[in-house]
Write a protein that holds these residues in place. Structure first.
Motif, PDB file in Angstrom:
ATOM      1  N   GLU A  65      62.009  25.912  16.221  1.00 50.85           N
ATOM      2  CA  GLU A  65      63.580  25.904  16.264  1.00 50.85           C
ATOM      3  C   GLU A  65      63.809  26.494  17.822  1.00 50.85           C
ATOM      4  OE1 GLU A  65      66.002  28.062  13.802  1.00 50.85           O
ATOM      5  OE2 GLU A  65      65.326  26.897  11.513  1.00 50.85           O
ATOM      6  N   ARG A  66      62.945  26.705  18.690  1.00 46.16           N
ATOM      7  CA  ARG A  66      63.707  27.414  20.162  1.00 46.16           C
ATOM      8  C   ARG A  66      63.643  26.196  20.646  1.00 46.16           C
ATOM      9  NH1 ARG A  66      60.506  31.735  24.081  1.00 46.16           N
ATOM     10  NH2 ARG A  66      62.109  31.130  25.843  1.00 46.16           N
ATOM     11  N   ARG A  67      65.218  26.372  21.685  1.00 44.53           N
ATOM     12  CA  ARG A  67      65.216  24.774  22.263  1.00 44.53           C
ATOM     13  C   ARG A  67      65.089  24.261  23.679  1.00 44.53           C
ATOM     14  NH1 ARG A  67      69.938  22.795  19.985  1.00 44.53           N
ATOM     15  NH2 ARG A  67      71.286  21.894  22.026  1.00 44.53           N
ATOM     16  N   VAL A  68      64.501  23.345  23.907  1.00 43.96           N
ATOM     17  CA  VAL A  68      63.643  22.462  24.445  1.00 43.96           C
ATOM     18  C   VAL A  68      64.612  21.723  25.203  1.00 43.96           C
ATOM     19  CG1 VAL A  68      62.295  21.283  23.400  1.00 43.96           C
ATOM     20  CG2 VAL A  68      61.632  22.107  25.539  1.00 43.96           C
ATOM     21  N   THR A 100      68.222  17.639  24.487  1.00 39.98           N
ATOM     22  CA  THR A 100      67.866  18.604  24.186  1.00 39.98           C
ATOM     23  C   THR A 100      67.482  19.198  22.499  1.00 39.98           C
ATOM     24  OG1 THR A 100      69.443  19.405  26.181  1.00 39.98           O
ATOM     25  CG2 THR A 100      68.942  21.238  24.939  1.00 39.98           C
ATOM     26  N   MET A 101      66.385  19.687  21.840  1.00 38.24           N
ATOM     27  CA  MET A 101      66.318  19.963  20.239  1.00 38.24           C
ATOM     28  C   MET A 101      65.798  20.882  20.467  1.00 38.24           C
ATOM     29  SD  MET A 101      63.464  16.540  21.483  1.00 38.24           S
ATOM     30  CE  MET A 101      64.097  16.053  22.995  1.00 38.24           C
ATOM     31  N   ALA A 102      65.338  20.746  19.650  1.00 35.12           N
ATOM     32  CA  ALA A 102      64.167  22.250  18.508  1.00 35.12           C
ATOM     33  C   ALA A 102      62.918  21.483  19.231  1.00 35.12           C
ATOM     34  CB  ALA A 102      64.059  22.563  17.602  1.00 35.12           C
ATOM     35  N   ALA A 103      61.980  22.800  19.497  1.00 36.66           N
ATOM     36  CA  ALA A 103      60.774  22.629  20.291  1.00 36.66           C
ATOM     37  C   ALA A 103      60.159  21.931  18.841  1.00 36.66           C
ATOM     38  CB  ALA A 103      60.138  23.683  21.317  1.00 36.66           C
ATOM     39  N   GLU A 104      60.049  22.021  17.849  1.00 36.81           N
ATOM     40  CA  GLU A 104      58.848  21.179  16.729  1.00 36.81           C
ATOM     41  C   GLU A 104      59.528  19.874  16.551  1.00 36.81           C
ATOM     42  OE1 GLU A 104      60.234  23.533  13.326  1.00 36.81           O
ATOM     43  OE2 GLU A 104      62.095  22.648  13.381  1.00 36.81           O
ATOM     44  N   ALA A 105      60.972  19.520  17.112  1.00 36.95           N
ATOM     45  CA  ALA A 105      61.480  17.692  17.445  1.00 36.95           C
ATOM     46  C   ALA A 105      60.838  17.276  18.224  1.00 36.95           C
ATOM     47  CB  ALA A 105      62.812  17.484  17.321  1.00 36.95           C
TER      48      ALA A 105
END
Length: 311
Positions: A211-214, A229-234
């Motif tokens: 869930e860390r944002r990127v 911008t989104m969660a890293a997993e997305a």
């Protein structure tokens, strides 16, 4: 030269002469010049002036730089363009040093952005300084600062200015995964760069950060610029949603780690509410489950709260 100047930049060249022409440009100096990362208009007046007055322009790709100069209406003979790239930088730097020592002014430009930032230029600047000669930087466009300005990096409710520049991660999968694991515990923002043919592999590696944002920036400053911008997993799914999203150059920034919630403060707040309605043990058990605070600490706190005089 007037006949060669495109109408769109003729005024810029004139403004460059008026704004920067009276400044001092010492001989025997290397001018490190930032150039646009996509939008030709992102060039400084001082850069335009220097690119006209220097004796030669050292560059990462002579054909690319020739096209760039002509776009601004600046014509230079091929002999005044010196190839200096990652494969010959150490050797070519000595030739530049020799010309500087003879009193020439030489500019250095990479293909785009600020030289020396994941581009050639650092070894050249070091060689010039080691020779006791001057290096004069002309600041300008950079994908690093461009993306950071748009990402809205926030940690613990405050704007977070500190960041780590990691550049390109290793190309090999195992080494890249190890690098990502190391970044997982880095509390500051982390700026990454990536090429289109490796962006999907990088996205899969970054997905491990959950869930860390990127924030990803694609084709920055160009017509088809895209920033999201989104969660890293997305990130892998975002890239897969459109074929165009794997095209162009990429800059990415991991947002800073958010501070862990203060379980003790939340536990005390919840405990106080529950103690007003429930027996001590029940209040402690529920407060621990709701807040995540340690049950033993909440029990000791409950005993102290019980002894406090009521209003």
């Amino acid at each position: 030269m007037t006949s060669l100047v495109p109408a769109s930049f003729a005024a810029a060249l004139q403004a460059a002469r008026e704004a920067a022409g009276a400044q001092h440009y010492p001989e025997g100096a290397l001018y490190v010049v930032a150039t646009p990362i996509g939008n030709l208009a992102d060039i400084t007046l001082r850069a335009l002036h220097v690119l006209q007055i220097v004796d030669a322009v050292a560059c990462e790709d002579t054909r690319h730089t020739q096209s760039l100069l002509r776009a601004y209406g600046i014509e230079r003979p091929a002999g005044q363009l010196l190839a200096l790239h990652q494969h010959n930088e150490a050797e070519a730097a000595q030739g530049v040093v020799a010309r500087l020592a003879a009193g020439e002014r030489i500019a250095y430009v990479s293909d785009a952005g600020t030289p020396g930032v994941s581009d050639p230029g650092a070894r050249l600047a070091a060689a010039v300084r080691d020779a006791g000669l001057r290096v004069l930087p002309l600041p300008g466009a950079s994908s690093v600062t461009t993306l950071i300005a748009a990402a809205g990096l926030v940690a613990s409710g405050e704007a977070e200015s500190a960041f780590v520049f990691a550049g390109f991660l290793p190309a090999k999968a195992g080494e890249r995964d190890t690098a990502v694991q190391a970044l997982a515990t880095e509390p500051r923002s982390v700026l990454l760069l990536e090429a289109p043919h490796r962006i999907e592999a990088l996205a899969r590696a970054l997905a491990a950060l959950g869930e860390r944002r990127v924030t990803v920036g694609r084709e920055l400053t160009k017509q088809f610029e895209e920033i999201a911008t989104m969660a890293a997993e997305a990130l892998p799914a975002w890239l897969a949603a459109s074929r165009d999203r794997t095209r162009g150059e990429f800059a990415l920034v991991l947002h800073p780690l958010l501070a862990a919630p203060d379980d003790s403060a939340e536990g005390e707040r919840v405990l106080r509410l529950l103690l007003a309605e429930l027996p001590l043990k029940s209040a402690v058990r529920l407060a621990a489950e709701i807040s995540g605070a340690p049950r033993n600490a909440l029990y000791e706190l409950a005993l102290r709260l019980r002894e406090e005089p009521s209003d």
